[in-house]
Structure formats: C-alpha cells, structure tokens
Design an enzyme around this catalytic site. Structure first.
Site, PDB file in Angstrom:
ATOM      1  CB  CYS A 159      -0.957   0.102   1.174  1.00 27.82           C
ATOM      2  SG  CYS A 159      -2.125  -1.233   1.232  1.00 27.82           S
ATOM      3  NE  ARG A 189       4.599   1.856   0.112  1.00 26.58           N
ATOM      4  CZ  ARG A 189       5.567   1.655   0.982  1.00 26.58           C
ATOM      5  NH1 ARG A 189       6.811   1.845   0.619  1.00 26.58           N
ATOM      6  NH2 ARG A 189       5.314   1.273   2.208  1.00 26.58           N
ATOM      7  CD1 TRP A 208       0.226  -6.553  -2.722  1.00 28.50           C
ATOM      8  CD2 TRP A 208      -0.104  -6.947  -0.549  1.00 28.50           C
ATOM      9  NE1 TRP A 208       0.610  -7.845  -2.458  1.00 28.50           N
ATOM     10  CE2 TRP A 208       0.421  -8.123  -1.136  1.00 28.50           C
ATOM     11  CE3 TRP A 208      -0.393  -6.968   0.805  1.00 28.50           C
ATOM     12  CZ2 TRP A 208       0.665  -9.284  -0.426  1.00 28.50           C
ATOM     13  CZ3 TRP A 208      -0.159  -8.136   1.528  1.00 28.50           C
ATOM     14  CH2 TRP A 208       0.371  -9.275   0.913  1.00 28.50           C
ATOM     15  CG  ASN A 215       1.373   0.991   4.260  1.00 32.29           C
ATOM     16  OD1 ASN A 215       1.092  -0.186   4.049  1.00 32.29           O
ATOM     17  ND2 ASN A 215       2.615   1.423   4.311  1.00 32.29           N
ATOM     18  N   GLY A 216      -0.877  -0.664   6.393  1.00 30.91           N
ATOM     19  CA  GLY A 216      -0.586  -1.450   7.597  1.00 30.91           C
ATOM     20  C   GLY A 216      -1.733  -2.389   7.893  1.00 30.91           C
ATOM     21  CD  GLU A 245      17.635 -13.453  -5.729  1.00 28.55           C
ATOM     22  OE1 GLU A 245      17.018 -13.937  -4.774  1.00 28.55           O
ATOM     23  OE2 GLU A 245      17.319 -12.376  -6.265  1.00 28.55           O
ATOM     24  CE  LYS A 277      14.480 -11.464  -8.250  1.00 32.25           C
ATOM     25  NZ  LYS A 277      15.063 -11.363  -6.952  1.00 32.25           N
ATOM     26  CD  GLU A 327      10.350 -11.911  -6.801  1.00 33.38           C
ATOM     27  OE1 GLU A 327      11.505 -11.764  -7.231  1.00 33.38           O
ATOM     28  OE2 GLU A 327       9.828 -11.135  -5.990  1.00 33.38           O
ATOM     29  CG  HIS A 343      18.666 -37.157  -1.262  1.00 31.54           C
ATOM     30  ND1 HIS A 343      18.894 -38.437  -0.809  1.00 31.54           N
ATOM     31  CD2 HIS A 343      19.886 -36.549  -1.314  1.00 31.54           C
ATOM     32  CE1 HIS A 343      20.192 -38.596  -0.557  1.00 31.54           C
ATOM     33  NE2 HIS A 343      20.813 -37.465  -0.874  1.00 31.54           N
ATOM     34  CE  LYS A 381      11.817  -3.201  -4.221  1.00 29.45           C
ATOM     35  NZ  LYS A 381      12.560  -4.279  -4.895  1.00 29.45           N
TER      36      LYS A 381
HETATM   37  O1  M6R Z   1      12.764  -5.090   1.708  1.00 29.81           O
HETATM   38  P1  M6R Z   1      13.272  -6.473   2.015  1.00 29.81           P
HETATM   39  O2  M6R Z   1      14.618  -6.733   1.467  1.00 29.81           O
HETATM   40  O3  M6R Z   1      13.203  -6.814   3.480  1.00 29.81           O
HETATM   41  O4  M6R Z   1      12.267  -7.443   1.273  1.00 29.81           O
HETATM   42  C1  M6R Z   1      12.373  -8.828   1.428  1.00 29.81           C
HETATM   43  C2  M6R Z   1      11.558  -9.564   0.388  1.00 29.81           C
HETATM   44  O5  M6R Z   1      10.211  -9.206   0.484  1.00 29.81           O
HETATM   45  C3  M6R Z   1      12.054  -9.283  -1.034  1.00 29.81           C
HETATM   46  O6  M6R Z   1      13.394  -9.592  -1.183  1.00 29.81           O
HETATM   47  C4  M6R Z   1      11.223 -10.078  -2.066  1.00 29.81           C
HETATM   48  O7  M6R Z   1      11.471 -11.443  -1.918  1.00 29.81           O
HETATM   49  C5  M6R Z   1      11.551  -9.586  -3.471  1.00 29.81           C
HETATM   50  N1  M6R Z   1      10.344  -9.450  -4.222  1.00 29.81           N
HETATM   51  C6  M6R Z   1      12.484 -10.487  -4.197  1.00 29.81           C
HETATM   52  O8  M6R Z   1      12.683 -10.112  -5.515  1.00 29.81           O
END
Ligand code: M6R
Length: 611
Positions: A2, A27, A76, A102-103, A484, A488, A491, A507, A606
C-alpha cells in the site's frame, strides 16, 4: 504494501496526487482511490479496482473539482478482496472524514463490533474502515484531537492520512510501524509512504517516527507525540536525484536496475574501500566486540535471505565464525539459541519488512545485550532505527518488485563485512585478504562486460521460455544463487521454479526431470565443479534440458550442457556476485517474452509491511 500520498497547498491537488501515486504503485496495485475536499467543503471520493490507470480513466469520465487538499492510496489487499468498496479512502457514515491507511489494524474485529453497536454501518471488509468511523465518533470539532484519541485505540501497524470536511485546509497524519514521510514544499506540504513519490516536488523531508503524528497546513507542519506533546522534527535533505526513480529510457525498472549494478558496486567500493582500506562507517560495533562474538545469526526474507545465505559462506570462510541464517518469519517463532555473544545481522532492502523487524525485536528480547547490525538500503528506515549499527548499501531506490541491484549490493556488503571480521579476528592471512580486495575491485568491470554481452542470455531465454517448470541447481556458495535464480523466475514469469542444492537432486527432485523440464546448473570453476558435472550427466540421462552457467574458458562444459552462459573467471568465493547476473537477465527476458508485467508482478508488493 500500500502506498499513500497526501497534499495540502494552493495548487489543484488531484493531478499532483495521481502523479505521485503512480510512483508508489510498486507498493501495491490491486485498487486505488482519491479523496478531496472542494471549497464548498464537500468530501469527494473516487475509487477503482485494478491499477492506477483505471482510476485515471474514472477521473476522466467523472472529473474532480479544483481542490487544494486531498489524499490518495494504492492498495495491496490484506483484509477483503480487491474491489471498489475495499479500495481507500474510507469514510465515516456522514461522509465527513476520509482516511487512507498502510498497515494492519490487528484489533479491527473488536473495534468493528463496538462501532456497529454504536450504529456505524460498514461498507467494506477492510480493517481500515474502523479508523474512519472511530475518528468520526471521537470528533468534537478538533480533527487533531479526534485522530489522537482514535489512534490510541488501534493495535497493529499503521501509517494514515486523514482529511475532514470541516477542515478544508488541513491534513493529519500518524504512524506506528508503517513508514511515512512528510515533504516540505513552498506554500505546500505532503505526506507519502516513500521519498520517490515527492522527489520531483521537494527534497526536504521529515521521517515521521513511530508514535508520532503531524498536522499539515499549506505553510506549517507540526509534529506531536500521541500524547499531544509537540516535538521539533529533524529535517533531512534527500540526496538522490529524481532520475534514480525514473526509467530513463529503459523499458522496465527491473532492466534499468540490472544495468545500474556496475555503478552501484563501483560507488560502494569507492567509499568502503578507499585506498584499499576497509571503511565500514555506520557499523558502530567495536573491534573488541567483533573479536569476541561466538556466533552470527542472520535474519532476512526473500532475496535478502538469499544474500544472507551467501553471507554465511563468506563469514564462515573468512572469519571462521559459526553462522546461522533463518527466514525472519521462521526465526521469530522458534526457540533459537542466542546470547549476548551472538551478533544479529538483519538484511533488508526496504528496512520495513514486518517479519524482519519482528525477528530483530525477538532477538533483542532473547539475547539481552546482543548487538544488531543491519544491512539496509533505505536510509532512516524502521530497521535501521532498531539496530545498533547499519551498513547502508546506498543502491538508490529500487522500484522493480523483483530485487536485483539491492541483492548484489547486499552481497558486496557481506564480502566487506566478512573481510572486516577476518581482520579483527586475524582469521585469514593478510595476503588472502588483499587478493580478495583486489578481486572485488574488478567486479564492476566484469559486470559491464556481462551486461554488454547479454545477447547470448537473451537467446537462451527465448529458446527456453516455453518450459513449464525450471529447476535451479548449485552447490556450496552457489546454492543460494540457485535459490535466487529460481525466485527471480517465479516472481515475474509465474513459471514454477525450484532452487535446490545439486547434491540433493537425487533425494527427490530428480523425479521431476524429463524432456519437458529446464534445469539451470551453476557449474562455475570451483572445488565442486566435478560434482556439478556429475549432476548434469544425471539430468542428461533423464532427458532434462540443461542450461549451464559456467566460467569463461571452460571447454568441457559444452559437451554436457545444451546451453552455456559464461561468466568471467574469478576467485571461487566471489562467484555468486557474477553468476546471478545472467539469472536476473534470463528471468527478465522470459517474463517479457511471456508478456508479463515485469515491474508489478501479480500478487506481490515491494515491501511487505504486514506479517
Ligand atoms: O525489503 P526487504 O529486502 O526486506 O524485502 C524482502 C523480500 O520481500 C524481497 O526480497 C522479495 O522477496 C523480493 N520481491 C524479491 O525479488
């Protein structure tokens, strides 16, 4: 999670709010809305499901009148589906007060029942709506007082912006847990969830602290505690430029941010390794303490967690210290064994991730006297304020939801921090430290080379974008790189992708392999190279399609893999810095090929400021 923006000034609020809101769309983007007071003192609210462009369309067909005060929100969803009714702002039943939030209000169900008994009718399923009804119930002609009395009844996290029909020149804001800044302009003032929203209008900001509220008019900003005590806020000048928060010719923020990585790391090395000497300003933990710690506990989420996993290998190798890494959401609920000899390292791009903040609080409560160091990108964030020391990555604003430059900056910080620990603990010979420093300094040059020669990655991505499932395998320090790479891809392309330690394939995951799977193998020059080759052969024997990330000059790998993407040769410990670049690019190209919204992937936000 948000985005909120508010304006009070002399100009027409709605175009300013919409333009600024678009800069917060990263956000959250399932619905948006705007609330204004016109000078006939009517409260006007427009909301729309979907992205901000839907709200803009609505405003074209239902234009708003001129107004000099207003609030706006991009959502969001937490409580209630994305729909017009659940979009913010929320109002009271007399349509006098409007709130953006927001929250999460944790006690909203009790408050809702109480307010219902008092005759309030609820329109939405959100937790936020209780705030507008609560303020209306507390309102006796003084908006600040009504907000103050209401927020004392709220439990949870909130950053709110409030306007009232009776106060056409005033905006009230408050925060606990969720970020909120105040922008100071000439004859106008703003509230916003994040700096980029207002950067083209002002650079002078107040970072509102937890437990503070503010009353804004066009020429005055007053800050108070929730008990009504006036405080003198610190005014900061933001140093980064608006260009950093714009696409600057790139098709997507993610691509721009991938290409910013050489510059980000160059700048880090320039300030942190000036003249070959480590300068970890902000660390604020003495050499004596660093020398005496017995264990490092790293907590983080998502991509930052993967950086933490690489950090474990670095610190164990250089500082010979035992390191544990946990996702913040797991750490906070398990009975971890830590004490004052444990150094807590929290990693977060935003510094606002609710689980990481909670993990740090939990760690501090468990291990009284233990020091907390954060590796963070956002200056002045909540995490930074809760830490004893901070190692800022200064990667600039990261707008793409999929983290790229923040990750490599976190990795670089772990190398620098690992070297610092090695120095104070005398655990690694000086000659090796010097060699690593020299190799680190070559990374920006290697990045430029990798990004210049990205046509091979594009080719590989296009040839493999039809696969419905990807497996990413790596060993040792590149096991986190596999995690990672998979994150990526899933996502932004929505393709199921799993990261695994290559040795674990036999395994279970091996059952997935057939001619319809793509397997990305990180097989760079290292002491586990031969093991990776054996894994590749096992995949080939089962008709899997292999994409290898390998070291330049490796003549053997082409005999095993269907596709090879090369990275420059570098000391094994540093390979995660290079191996991740083609994986970021490959995920990007596949997502683009599939026509996905790369910067705003579905269901994500984000920064995740709720549990
Ligand atoms: O702001 P932060 O680094 O704490 O955020 C952590 C995760 O939410 C963030 O890395 C998320 O996994 C990303 N979308 C990865 O690309």
């Amino acid at each position: 999670m948000c985005g909120i923006i508010g304006y009070v000034g002399t100009r027409d609020a709605s175009p300013i709010l919409i333009e600024s809101l678009k800069k917060l769309e990263y956000r959250g983007y399932d619905s948006s809305g705007i609330g204004l007071l016109d000078h006939g003192s009517r409260l006007i609210v427009r909301k729309s499901k979907g992205k901000i462009r839907n709200l803009e369309e609505l405003l074209r067909s239902h234009p708003l009148p001129f107004s000099t005060v207003g609030i706006s929100h991009t959502r969001w969803a937490t409580h209630g589906l994305p729909c017009d009714e659940n979009a913010h702002p929320h109002t009271d039943n007399k349509h006098q007060i409007a709130v953006v939030h927001n929250g999460i209000i944790e006690n909203y169900a009790q408050l809702r029942e109480k307010l219902k008994k008092q005759g309030c009718r609820f329109i939405s399923q959100t937790d936020t709506e209780v705030i507008s009804h609560l303020i209306a119930a507390c309102y006796k002609g003084d908006l600040k007082e009504a907000v103050q009395r209401s927020i004392k009844q709220l439990k949870g996290a909130f950053a709110i912006g409030v306007i009232s029909k009776d106060h056409p020149d005033m905006l009230v804001a408050a925060r606990v847990g969720s970020p909120l800044i105040i922008g100071l302009g000439d004859d106008e003032n703003y509230i916003a969830s994040d700096v980029p929203a207002i950067l083209d209008r002002t650079r002078r900001v107040i970072y509102l602290q937890d437990g503070q509220m503010a009353v804004l008019t066009k020429d005055k900003v007053e800050v108070f505690t929730f008990d009504g005590k006036k405080v003198a806020p610190k005014i900061d000048t933001v140093s980064f430029t608006i260009g950093l928060a714009q696409k600057e010719g790139y098709k997507h923020f993610m691509l721009k941010e991938i290409h910013e990585q050489p510059g980000v790391l160059e700048a880090m090395l320039k300030t942190r390794l000036a003249g070959g000497k480590l300068k970890l300003e902000g660390l604020d933990v003495s050499d004596k303490v660093l020398a005496s710690i017995k264990k490092v506990m790293i907590v983080a989420c998502g991509t930052a967690y993967h950086a933490g996993l690489v950090g474990k290998y670095i610190i164990e190798s250089l500082a010979r210290l035992s390191v544990e890494v946990d996702t913040s959401s797991e750490f906070r609920y398990r009975s971890t064994i830590i004490d004052q000899n444990t150094l807590i390292v929290a990693v977060s791009q935003s510094g606002e991730t609710a689980d990481t903040l909670a993990a740090v609080r939990e760690a501090k409560a468990k291990a009284k006297g233990a020091k907390v160091v954060s590796i963070c990108n956002v200056v002045g964030s909540s995490l930074v304020r809760e830490s004893n020391g901070v190692l800022y990555t200064h990667a600039g604003p990261e707008i793409g939801v999929a983290s790229t430059k923040a990750y490599t900056a976190q990795l670089m910080m772990f190398y620098l921090f690992g070297l610092k620990l090695a120095q104070v603990r005398r655990s690694t010979p000086r000659s090796r430290i010097n060699k690593i420093i020299k190799d680190l300094q070559s990374i920006p040059r290697h990045y430029k080379e990798l990004l210049k020669k990205n046509s091979n990655v594009l080719k590989v991505a296009e040839a493999n974008s039809h696969f419905g499932c990807f497996l990413y395998l790596g060993r040792n320090i590149n096991f986190p790189t596999a995690l990672e790479g998979a994150l990526k891809l899933k996502e932004i392309s929505y393709i199921p992708a799993e990261g695994y330690p290559a040795g674990e394939m036999k395994h279970g995951p091996i059952a997935l392999i057939d001619e319809y799977r793509a397997v990305v193998c990180i097989a760079v020059a290292s002491h586990v190279y031969e093991k990776m080759i054996s894994n590749i052969q096992e995949i080939r024997a089962r008709k899997g399609n292999v994409i290898a990330i390998a070291t330049q000059g490796d003549r053997e790998i082409a005999h095993h893999a269907h596709y090879v993407i090369e990275i420059p040769r570098i000391e094994e410990l540093l390979t995660p810095l290079l191996a991740v670049i083609p994986l970021q690019l490959m995920a990007y190209y596949i997502a683009v090929k599939r026509g996905n919204d790369v910067d705003q992937p579905r269901n994500l936000a984000k920064s995740v400021t709720v549990e």
